[in-house]
Design an enzyme around this catalytic site. Structure first.
Site, PDB file in Angstrom:
ATOM      1  N   HIS A  35      -2.862  10.479   0.520  1.00 26.25           N
ATOM      2  CA  HIS A  35      -2.996   9.251  -0.264  1.00 26.25           C
ATOM      3  C   HIS A  35      -2.907   9.524  -1.751  1.00 26.25           C
ATOM      4  O   HIS A  35      -2.254   8.812  -2.493  1.00 26.25           O
ATOM      5  CB  HIS A  35      -4.347   8.600   0.019  1.00 26.25           C
ATOM      6  CG  HIS A  35      -4.294   7.623   1.146  1.00 26.25           C
ATOM      7  ND1 HIS A  35      -5.197   6.607   1.289  1.00 26.25           N
ATOM      8  CD2 HIS A  35      -3.440   7.502   2.179  1.00 26.25           C
ATOM      9  CE1 HIS A  35      -4.904   5.909   2.364  1.00 26.25           C
ATOM     10  NE2 HIS A  35      -3.847   6.446   2.930  1.00 26.25           N
TER      11      HIS A  35
ATOM     12  N   LYS B  61      -7.289  -1.274  11.492  1.00 23.73           N
ATOM     13  CA  LYS B  61      -6.644  -1.593  10.198  1.00 23.73           C
ATOM     14  C   LYS B  61      -5.449  -0.673  10.002  1.00 23.73           C
ATOM     15  O   LYS B  61      -4.391  -1.089   9.533  1.00 23.73           O
ATOM     16  CB  LYS B  61      -7.673  -1.446   9.071  1.00 23.73           C
ATOM     17  CG  LYS B  61      -7.205  -1.997   7.727  1.00 23.73           C
ATOM     18  CD  LYS B  61      -6.450  -1.015   6.876  1.00 23.73           C
ATOM     19  CE  LYS B  61      -6.090  -1.617   5.534  1.00 23.73           C
ATOM     20  NZ  LYS B  61      -5.338  -0.705   4.678  1.00 23.73           N
TER      21      LYS B  61
ATOM     22  N   GLU C 124       0.854  -1.205   0.000  1.00 24.89           N
ATOM     23  CA  GLU C 124       0.000   0.000   0.000  1.00 24.89           C
ATOM     24  C   GLU C 124       0.885   1.249   0.000  1.00 24.89           C
ATOM     25  O   GLU C 124       1.703   1.431   0.922  1.00 24.89           O
ATOM     26  CB  GLU C 124      -0.917  -0.022   1.238  1.00 24.89           C
ATOM     27  CG  GLU C 124      -1.992   1.056   1.198  1.00 24.89           C
ATOM     28  CD  GLU C 124      -2.966   0.949   2.386  1.00 24.89           C
ATOM     29  OE1 GLU C 124      -3.202  -0.168   2.867  1.00 24.89           O
ATOM     30  OE2 GLU C 124      -3.454   2.001   2.818  1.00 24.89           O
TER      31      GLU C 124
END
Ligand code: MEV
Length: 421
Positions: A371, A258, A80
């Protein structure tokens, strides 16, 4: 397409023969076949069944992760894009206020031997309690080398769960990951219990590692939390609100956790440990009072934000594939971590750093700002941007209200045109 005619006995073939069959059956191109062959290793074939190749993931490092006054460089393995960036961000903010304090962890694994069809549970529990010394002796005799190193089965705990009785063996596995040791000991005890007229349901390690708990805390000064638009105290309060929310709402708690596991899994993989074990233990622990909650908590005090997290962290620094995998061994050179206690302290600290970075972003600009920059990098690479073109293309992409492959290609063409003029 049926695979019946070739899948039988597939495991007996060599990796090369397996690749050949798959290539024919799934009509893989020459380039794909070469890719599979070029990434195959002898170790991979030794480790798993039906091996065909190695699957690689990016590895990066967190620098400046300060735990108990020591500055660590910690390797992380993860796909990620934002995880390592966030880990560094959180670690460095916390380092500015002194870093993490990690308590001495408890460290024992649990081997569970469960029996049922018990006529008289009270009498059975009494009988088992009488047998405790014998059960410990049997467990240690099944793995004498662990006892020689000062470890081994140390204690028996008996729990009644519904119609079952669980005989929990608490085992000190020294510096090892220890799952095989625990299973060997549990099976030996199961054998003894069966021979003595008990109906054994199962004998296996429990991943709910409540006897390997690691607690870490940190205090972050307000200025280390501030953004250009928001002062540090407000950010701290909003982070504490998010922490409270994760304590009461399982929907938010799952995402909060998470974010923590983003860093923890990546560090556990890089350390050669079993990340599925750590995942299952963490989520079971998050539900320990019957309600699934955030694993970390953040509170505002006079002039600081205080973070705390306790997690089961039954990791080892020897055993499994740790000594076999060259990169894993190299990762220990980079981190300088020597003991399972130190590894647990550093990994849980990293998880809290990861969590801080995520919820600070949520409390301020939102997660997408950071992100998207990283997603734009992936997009730039996917449309063929060369190294020197990535940053300018990311810059152009971040000025668009909508981006896709087509737009990225057009922008790349504009950059190239500009260069050639
Ligand atoms: C994304 O991988 C992780 C986050 O969703 C964690 C969180 O929401 O706390 C950003």
């Amino acid at each position: 397409m049926s695979n019946e005619h070739w899948s039988h006995g597939f495991y007996r073939l060599t990796p090369e023969q397996r690749r050949q069959i798959l290539a024919e059956h799934y009509q893989l191109s020459q380039a794909d076949q070469e890719y599979l062959a070029n990434h195959a290793t002898a170790l991979g074939n030794d480790l798993v069944e039906n091996y065909i190749t190695d699957y690689s993931l990016p590895e990066g490092v967190v620098t400046g992760l300060v735990v108990n006054g020591k500055n660590y460089t910690l390797p992380l393995v993860v796909e990620e894009p934002s995880v390592i960036a966030a880990a560094n961000n959180g670690a460095q903010r916390i380092a500015k206020s002194g870093g993490f304090y990690a308590e001495e962890p408890s460290r024992a694994l649990v081997g569970q031997v469960v029996i049922d069809h018990v006529q008289d549970p009270a009498a059975k529990v009494a009988w088992l309690k009488n047998q405790e010394a014998k059960l410990i002796e049997i467990a240690n005799a099944a793995h004498p080398s662990m006892a020689k190193r000062g470890g081994g089965a140390k204690q028996v705990r008996i729990r009644q769960v519904g119609r079952f009785i669980s005989v929990d063996l608490l085992i000190d596995v020294c510096q090892a990951m220890g799952a095989n040791t625990v299973n060997t000991m549990a099976e030996a005890v199961a054998h003894y219990l069966s021979e003595n007229g008990n109906n054994v349901v199962t004998a296996i390690l429990s991943n709910y590692a409540t006897d390997s708990l690691q607690t870490v805390t940190c205090k972050v000064d307000y200025p280390a939390l501030a953004t250009k638009q928001m002062d540090g105290e407000l950010v701290a309060k909003r982070i504490a609100d998010l922490s409270d929310l994760a304590q009461v709402d399982p929907y938010r708690a799952a995402t909060h956790n998470k974010g923590i596991m983003n860093g923890i899994d990546a560090a556990v993989i890089a350390s050669g440990n079993d990340w599925r074990a750590i995942e299952s233990g963490a989520h079971a622990f998050a539900s320990r009072d019957g309600h699934y909650r955030g694993l970390s908590t953040w509170q505002v005090t006079n002039s600081q934000l205080e973070g705390k997290m306790t997690l089961p962290m039954p990791v080892g620094v020897v055993g499994g594939s740790i000594g076999l995998n060259r990169l894993t061994k190299l990762n220990y050179r980079l981190s300088g971590i020597k003991s399972s206690q130190e590894l647990a302290a550093v990994i849980v600290s990293l998880g809290l750093a990861q969590n801080l970075a995520a919820i600070r972003a949520l409390a301020t600009t939102g997660i997408q700002a950071g992100h998207m920059k990283l997603q734009y990098r992936s997009l730039a690479i996917s449309v063929g941007a060369k190294q020197a073109e990535i940053d300018p293309l990311v810059e152009k992409l971040s000025q668009q209200s909508h981006v896709d492959q087509k737009i990225a290609k057009q922008l790349l063409a504009t950059i190239r045109k500009g260069d050639s003029q």
